[in-house]
Motif scaffolding. Structure first.
Motif, PDB file in Angstrom:
ATOM      1  N   ALA A 773     -53.119 -48.172  78.955  1.00  0.00           N
ATOM      2  CA  ALA A 773     -53.608 -47.459  80.137  1.00  0.00           C
ATOM      3  C   ALA A 773     -53.020 -46.069  80.252  1.00  0.00           C
ATOM      4  O   ALA A 773     -53.617 -45.178  80.863  1.00  0.00           O
ATOM      5  CB  ALA A 773     -53.289 -48.273  81.397  1.00  0.00           C
ATOM      6  N   THR A 774     -51.843 -45.869  79.656  1.00  0.00           N
ATOM      7  CA  THR A 774     -51.219 -44.535  79.676  1.00  0.00           C
ATOM      8  C   THR A 774     -51.604 -43.732  78.429  1.00  0.00           C
ATOM      9  O   THR A 774     -50.994 -42.718  78.137  1.00  0.00           O
ATOM     10  CB  THR A 774     -49.686 -44.657  79.762  1.00  0.00           C
ATOM     11  N   HIS A 775     -52.614 -44.229  77.684  1.00  0.00           N
ATOM     12  CA  HIS A 775     -53.168 -43.542  76.512  1.00  0.00           C
ATOM     13  C   HIS A 775     -52.160 -43.420  75.375  1.00  0.00           C
ATOM     14  O   HIS A 775     -52.260 -42.530  74.536  1.00  0.00           O
ATOM     15  CB  HIS A 775     -53.694 -42.155  76.888  1.00  0.00           C
ATOM     16  N   LEU A 776     -51.178 -44.321  75.327  1.00  0.00           N
ATOM     17  CA  LEU A 776     -50.227 -44.334  74.221  1.00  0.00           C
ATOM     18  C   LEU A 776     -50.702 -45.347  73.179  1.00  0.00           C
ATOM     19  O   LEU A 776     -50.899 -46.521  73.494  1.00  0.00           O
ATOM     20  CB  LEU A 776     -48.825 -44.710  74.725  1.00  0.00           C
ATOM     21  N   ASN A 777     -50.897 -44.867  71.948  1.00  0.00           N
ATOM     22  CA  ASN A 777     -51.322 -45.760  70.857  1.00  0.00           C
ATOM     23  C   ASN A 777     -52.545 -46.578  71.252  1.00  0.00           C
ATOM     24  O   ASN A 777     -52.620 -47.784  71.047  1.00  0.00           O
ATOM     25  CB  ASN A 777     -50.170 -46.692  70.437  1.00  0.00           C
ATOM     26  N   ARG A 778     -53.526 -45.887  71.841  1.00  0.00           N
ATOM     27  CA  ARG A 778     -54.706 -46.544  72.374  1.00  0.00           C
ATOM     28  C   ARG A 778     -55.416 -47.383  71.300  1.00  0.00           C
ATOM     29  O   ARG A 778     -55.751 -48.545  71.518  1.00  0.00           O
ATOM     30  CB  ARG A 778     -55.668 -45.510  72.948  1.00  0.00           C
ATOM     31  N   THR A 779     -55.618 -46.803  70.125  1.00  0.00           N
ATOM     32  CA  THR A 779     -56.389 -47.480  69.081  1.00  0.00           C
ATOM     33  C   THR A 779     -55.694 -48.753  68.622  1.00  0.00           C
ATOM     34  O   THR A 779     -56.322 -49.813  68.464  1.00  0.00           O
ATOM     35  CB  THR A 779     -56.598 -46.537  67.879  1.00  0.00           C
ATOM     36  N   ASP A 780     -54.378 -48.676  68.408  1.00  0.00           N
ATOM     37  CA  ASP A 780     -53.624 -49.854  67.954  1.00  0.00           C
ATOM     38  C   ASP A 780     -53.749 -51.006  68.950  1.00  0.00           C
ATOM     39  O   ASP A 780     -53.972 -52.149  68.564  1.00  0.00           O
ATOM     40  CB  ASP A 780     -52.142 -49.496  67.774  1.00  0.00           C
ATOM     41  N   ILE A 781     -53.598 -50.678  70.215  1.00  0.00           N
ATOM     42  CA  ILE A 781     -53.619 -51.739  71.229  1.00  0.00           C
ATOM     43  C   ILE A 781     -55.034 -52.268  71.410  1.00  0.00           C
ATOM     44  O   ILE A 781     -55.244 -53.476  71.595  1.00  0.00           O
ATOM     45  CB  ILE A 781     -53.026 -51.226  72.554  1.00  0.00           C
TER      46      ILE A 781
END
Length: 946
Positions: A773-781
């Motif tokens: 939700a904080t756009h950190l490592n969006r693709t991985d998650i």
């Protein structure tokens, strides 16, 4: 409420115009029984709003009632009805409306000031002080609430708190004339006349015709014994505020003091027409009549006020000391105990006391929660009260309550010399032994050779002592002897009923209760016990009906008050429960049950200051009780009163020092107030006492991360792996560590390992979602959740998380597919939010389908500002402007500071040709400092309207 309509019509409508009966009936019918269509319901509200703004409150009330007939939960209508009820003095009804509106989620900024005014006029000052506002409300609302809170503190004699509040408000809001008046009042009460005068002159410089400022100016002169100057100011205040009751009373009193008795009487008559039951006015009348030496009328009023003294001489009636006594007893009867103790004390300075007057004075101090002064008063007049066993017993009881058992024991010896072995003294001796936890010795004391140990009164007291020490079976054995001696004795039957209930023998208790009621149907104790039986049988309506019968006859019945409070709480009638419990506390300040129940109510209604007050009362009764101390710390923490919370937690650290489980709880409480050093010590102590206690170790690791002691945290977390192996909680904590030090990829891996160890470990999934939700490592998650959803079936939680992530990233097609799949489930939680998201997704593709989703969301949750805003906006976009406006009004009532709602309202109003209203909403929306997705659209629309 119907009586209100009729009264209001009679008072408000008929004097303006006198139509024929038929036309009047037609008017009422046309207003009350309009078409059931939604459009007319909306029109009713808008018409009600228009007539309200024109001051036509009766007409507005009827329109709003019509609106509520169609939709009983229409919050804008309910809020406006509350304001009308407040204006016309229906305070309880107004408060009910306001609380219902808040309970249904209305924006506090719209409701809080009228609610505070209603509480204030109802003299529920603590409730005014308890009120809070969101940070985002307008400055004017914040100022109004601060002024009301300061006034409430003053009415509660909390002058320093009021002064502090007003000075803070002055720093925040500037020199508003109302603030200057308030500050002058606090300085006047604190006898800082120079400071009060400076402030009031500043206020009069702003507005020399301000009635309240002139009133305070006069009060300052009056306090300085400058009577003529005070009178001049009061007359100016009256010229500018002729209907203000405080101004009226001050001027009447000034006239009376200066022997301008006819003017005083004329003004008293004017006040009396407005409020014939004003007790201050009646006392003023007594003073005026006394100055006129009007003995007949004076005696009538005195009888009405104080229920008369049985014998008084004419000389006493003409004596001002006697008037002090009259006013003191009057105040005592009406519950104004501060006035009572002041006036009776003045009387006793110049008159010979009697034991009954001394006892009334002592009781006044008790009512003011000042038992020390009550004791001092009784001790001062010991030579008078020693011959009065009742007054002396009161002193002895006060000694016991204050823990001075030896003083009571000494007094008993004196009383025995005067009165001998009276039953009252035996009871006091038994109480002393019982307080010393010597129940056995108390029973032995009743076996004195001078006393018949088999006598009914002795068995009765033994039964009481056994019951008081929780030995209910033994007490019941004793009580059964009483029924053998006197089978139809109602008192003994009730004792047996009580003990049968305590031993959970409900049918036997019911049987005796029925027998007792057949003998004495109106016996209040029996009715209480029967109501206890019905309560135990969960027949709450029957139980409450019996208790109400008792309290109608005897409002001070403590057992009935306590039990009725329990029934009222069980049936969610909290206001009446509070009233009963407060009455019980006044009757018996040592009863913890009343305060414990009040704490539970105040907690449930978030009245935090009242929770604190009750917990402090409980700690007076049971010193160092950990449950009360812990609760007090929690409340102080919630109010951000960290110094007070820390003080309570320090006490708990000593009480819980040898309990590892409680020490972990203590550390969590200490952490909430940022007392990390103390929290660390508590957890270290818990681990030392219980080396294998995993929760203590996990909490210690979290604390090290919180305090950014990352090196120590890493070492501690590794030790957990060595001690506990591949544990899901270990990997969760490891993930927290990596997240805290900015190692997002490692954090993701740790959370994945926690899931691999425990596939149902929800906390790990939530951590991953928050990272995405904080756009950190969006693709991985996203890959993790997509694989999870593809490899599991039937788990709504995972599917919902992934759908929300898609929606958050504006991947609406993917979100829509998952949401629609979720909608097939029968027991889907949060279905309303899913439907609302679907409505937003479809808003640019298929407006008809979007409206269907919005309607379904509304049917599931009609009290969500977001859902109402979506639905209202879609209706407006679909051309249904009137209906859309109505729905957006409801959204605004729930969340008035939301810029999106204001923009949507403005758009609808503009489309309806109401451009001025639209302009106002847009200007306020654009003042919002946070993220506002439609800011540019709002700016463009505003430019078109300027």
């Amino acid at each position: 409420m119907e009586s209100y309509i009729l009264n209001h019509l009679q008072l408000k409508l008929f004097p303006k115009v006198l139509p024929s009966l038929a036309s009047t009936i037609l008017i009422i019918i046309s207003l009350s029984f309009s078409s059931a269509s939604r459009a007319q319901q909306t029109a009713s509200y808008e018409k009600g709003l228009e007539t309200f703004e024109q001051g036509q409150f009766a007409e507005s009330y009827i329109y709003l009632k019509n609106s509520l007939q169609k939709d009983p939960d229409h919050l804008p209508s309910k809020l406006l009805i509350g304001r009308i009820l407040l204006i016309d003095g229906y305070l309880n009804d107004a408060i009910t409306e306001f609380l219902e509106v808040i309970d249904k989620g209305a924006d506090k900024g719209l409701v809080i000031i009228p609610l505070a005014n209603a509480y204030f006029r109802q003299q529920e000052f603590v409730k005014v002080i308890e009120l809070s506002l969101p940070k985002s409300v307008d400055t004017s609302i914040k100022l109004d609430l601060q002024l009301l809170k300061a006034a409430a503190h003053i009415r509660l004699k909390q002058i320093n708190q009021a002064d502090d509040l007003l000075r803070q408000a002055q720093r925040d809001f500037g020199d508003d004339i109302r603030l200057l008046n308030g500050l002058s009042q606090t300085q006047l009460i604190m006898k800082n006349y120079a400071g009060a005068r400076q402030l009031i002159e500043q206020a009069l410089g702003v507005n020399p015709k301000h009635g309240q400022a002139r009133l305070f100016s006069g009060l300052i002169y009056q306090a300085q014994e400058q009577s003529q100057l005070a009178l001049s100011e009061f007359e100016l205040a009256y010229q500018n505020a002729p209907k203000n009751p405080s101004v009226q009373r001050a001027l009447a009193n000034s006239y009376a003091q200066l022997n301008m008795l006819q003017k005083a009487k004329n003004l008293i008559l004017e006040i009396e027409q407005q409020n014939p039951n004003d007790m201050q006015l009646k006392l003023l009348k007594v003073k005026v009549l006394a100055k006129e030496n009007n003995i007949v009328e004076g005696e009538r009023l005195i009888t009405e006020l104080v229920q008369a003294l049985s014998v008084t001489t004419d000389a006493q009636k003409e004596n001002m000391d006697w008037l002090n006594l009259v006013e003191g007893i009057t105040a005592h009867i009406t519950g104004n105990y501060e006035t009572a103790v002041r006036e009776i004390s003045r009387y006793l300075q110049g008159s010979n006391p009697t034991s009954s007057i001394v006892a009334i004075l002592a009781e006044g101090y008790i009512k003011l929660d000042n038992p020390k002064l009550a004791i001092k008063t009784l001790e001062l007049h010991n030579s008078v009260i020693i011959d009065d066993l009742g007054a002396s017993s009161l002193l002895c009881d006060l000694y016991l309550v204050s823990g001075r058992i030896f003083k009571c024991s000494s007094l008993i010896k004196q009383l025995q010399e005067v009165h001998g072995q009276q039953g009252a003294l035996i009871f006091l001796e038994a109480k002393i032994l019982h307080l010393r936890n010597n129940t056995a010795d108390a029973i032995i004391a009743l076996d004195n050779p001078a006393i018949d140990s088999q006598a009914e009164e002795v068995i009765l007291l033994k039964t009481s002592m056994l019951a008081g020490s929780q030995r209910f079976e033994q007490a019941l054995t004793q009580a059964s002897k009483l029924l053998i001696i006197a089978p139809n004795n109602i008192q003994y039957m009730n004792i047996n009923i009580d003990l049968l209930l305590r031993n959970n023998r409900i049918p036997a208790a019911d049987n005796i209760a029925q027998q007792a009621l057949s003998i004495e149907p109106q016996n209040s104790v029996t009715k209480v016990n029967m109501s206890r039986v019905k309560f135990a049988q969960q027949q709450y309506a029957v139980s409450l009906a019996l208790l109400n019968e008792i309290l109608t006859v005897d409002p001070s019945n403590q057992s009935a008050l306590l039990l009725s409070a329990q029934v009222l709480i069980r049936t969610q009638q909290l206001e009446q429960a509070i009233e009963n419990l407060i009455s019980l506390k006044i009757l018996d300040a040592t009863n913890p049950s009343a305060s414990e129940l009040l704490v539970s109510i105040y907690k449930s209604t978030e009245q935090h200051q009242l929770v604190i007050a009750e917990l402090k009362e409980l700690l007076k009764i049971q010193r160092l009780a950990p449950q009360y101390i812990a609760e007090l710390a929690i409340v102080h923490t919630k109010l951000k009163q960290f110094t007070e919370a820390k003080q309570q937690l320090r006490l708990l650290s000593g009480i819980w020092s040898n309990n590892p489980q409680q020490l972990v709880i203590l550390s969590q409480m200490q952490r909430r107030i940022s007392d990390f050093a103390a929290a660390k010590l508590s957890l270290q102590s818990a681990q030392k006492q219980a080396p294998g206690y995993l929760l203590a170790k996990l909490e210690y690791g979290r604390l090290l991360l919180k305090t950014e002691e990352f090196a120590a945290a890493e070492i501690h977390i590794m030790s957990l792996l060595e001690a506990y192996g591949d544990n899901a909680n270990y990997w969760l904590l490891q993930g927290h560590y990596h997240k805290a030090v900015g190692e997002v990829s490692q954090a993701i891996n740790a959370y994945q390992k926690a899931i691999s160890v425990s596939p149902e470990f929800t906390l790990a999934y939530i951590q991953l979602y928050q990272l995405a939700a904080t756009h950190l490592n969006r693709t991985d998650i996203l890959d993790i959740f997509e694989n999870l959803v593809n490899n599991t079936t039937g788990n709504q939680f995972y599917h919902h998380l992934l759908a929300d992530l898609y929606f958050l990233y504006h991947e609406y097609d993917k979100a829509k597919t998952l949401y629609q799949a979720l909608m097939l489930a029968d027991d889907l939680p949060n279905k309303d939010s899913i439907l609302n998201n679907l409505a937003n997704i479809e808003s640019t593709n298929d407006l008809e389908q979007a409206l269907l989703y919005a309607q379904q969301a509304y049917e599931l949750n009609s009290n969500s500002a977001e859902i109402l805003d979506t639905r209202g906006w879609l209706l407006v976009l679909n051309g249904d402007l009137t209906k859309g406006l109505n729905v957006l009004r409801q959204a605004y009532t729930l969340q008035s500071n939301a810029p999106t709602v204001r923009y949507h309202l403005a758009y609808a109003l503009n489309q309806l040709g109401r451009k001025n209203e639209a302009r106002t909403q847009l200007q306020k929306a654009l003042l919002y400092k946070g993220h506002f997705r439609q800011r540019q659209a709002a700016k463009l629309l505003l430019e078109q309207l300027i």
